[in-house]
Write a protein that holds these residues in place. Sequence first.
Motif, mmCIF file in Angstrom:
data_model
loop_
_atom_site.group_PDB
_atom_site.id
_atom_site.type_symbol
_atom_site.label_atom_id
_atom_site.label_comp_id
_atom_site.label_asym_id
_atom_site.label_seq_id
_atom_site.Cartn_x
_atom_site.Cartn_y
_atom_site.Cartn_z
ATOM 1 N N ARG A 183 14.402 37.479 30.324
ATOM 2 C CA ARG A 183 13.026 37.857 30.013
ATOM 3 C C ARG A 183 13.014 39.143 29.205
ATOM 4 O O ARG A 183 13.686 40.114 29.552
ATOM 5 C CB ARG A 183 12.209 38.033 31.295
ATOM 6 N N GLN A 184 12.236 39.122 28.127
ATOM 7 C CA GLN A 184 12.124 40.275 27.242
ATOM 8 C C GLN A 184 10.633 40.571 27.015
ATOM 9 O O GLN A 184 10.101 40.342 25.933
ATOM 10 C CB GLN A 184 12.839 40.000 25.930
ATOM 11 N N PRO A 185 9.958 41.079 28.032
ATOM 12 C CA PRO A 185 8.511 41.303 27.927
ATOM 13 C C PRO A 185 8.185 42.388 26.899
ATOM 14 O O PRO A 185 8.822 43.450 26.885
ATOM 15 C CB PRO A 185 8.120 41.751 29.344
ATOM 16 N N PRO A 186 7.198 42.168 26.054
ATOM 17 C CA PRO A 186 6.832 43.177 25.060
ATOM 18 C C PRO A 186 6.327 44.474 25.690
ATOM 19 O O PRO A 186 6.417 45.537 25.079
ATOM 20 C CB PRO A 186 5.748 42.489 24.227
ATOM 21 N N ASP A 187 5.801 44.391 26.921
ATOM 22 C CA ASP A 187 5.325 45.583 27.622
ATOM 23 C C ASP A 187 6.342 46.016 28.681
ATOM 24 O O ASP A 187 5.986 46.405 29.788
ATOM 25 C CB ASP A 187 3.973 45.324 28.275
ATOM 26 N N PHE A 188 7.615 45.981 28.330
ATOM 27 C CA PHE A 188 8.726 46.180 29.273
ATOM 28 C C PHE A 188 8.594 47.462 30.102
ATOM 29 O O PHE A 188 8.546 47.430 31.312
ATOM 30 C CB PHE A 188 10.045 46.188 28.490
#
Length: 220
Positions: A183-188
């Motif tokens: 998972r590479q969430p933009p709001d990491f």
Amino acid sequence: MRFHNRREAGRQLGLRLMERASEREFIRPVVLALPRGGVPVAAEVAQALGAPLDVLVARKIGLPGRPETGIGAVVGDDPPLFDQRALEMLGLTEDRLAPDVARERDELRRRTLLYRGHRSAPDVRDRTVIVVDDGLATGATARAALRHLRPLRPGRLILTVPVGAPETAAEMRSEADDVVCLRQPPDFRAVGLWYDDFDQVDDEEVVEALDARRASTRGT
């Protein structure tokens, strides 16, 4: 979507890596965890692949006053690896950080002795080496670990994490032969935000996980 805990994240990573292994040959795979947090994740990955588990102790060198923000890392007896751009922006020098490096190197040696005892590090030459951590933020420790391993001539070097900052995961592709980041969430923002249970892993848990896996892979 969050992971329940590191073990559950490791099981998901193990399934993804089993898919990769079916597509290309993993030659005598060995799983190396970045302790402490990477160990519970890596234990599940090693079990899924039927591979031995060991540790590669890398210590983050934090920003003065903000130790959770990594601006460098040290592995083994290698020279410290710094984010030179960050040093320049912050007006820091390697000499200024020398006491921090010495302190982290002492802790690195303590942990390596505790976790491995006097056993030698695994021979990774020509093997598929899977480096595992619980997440990827700045990538300081992962980058140092990968650069430490590359001269040892692994057959294939794979970095695997459950979650990471998209830009850091992309950068790591120049350091490893493959990067598996579920998972590479933009709001990491931070690794711990993507786990329901992100309690600190202690030394006892690390040693127990390593001993358990070692007992099940005698002769591997």
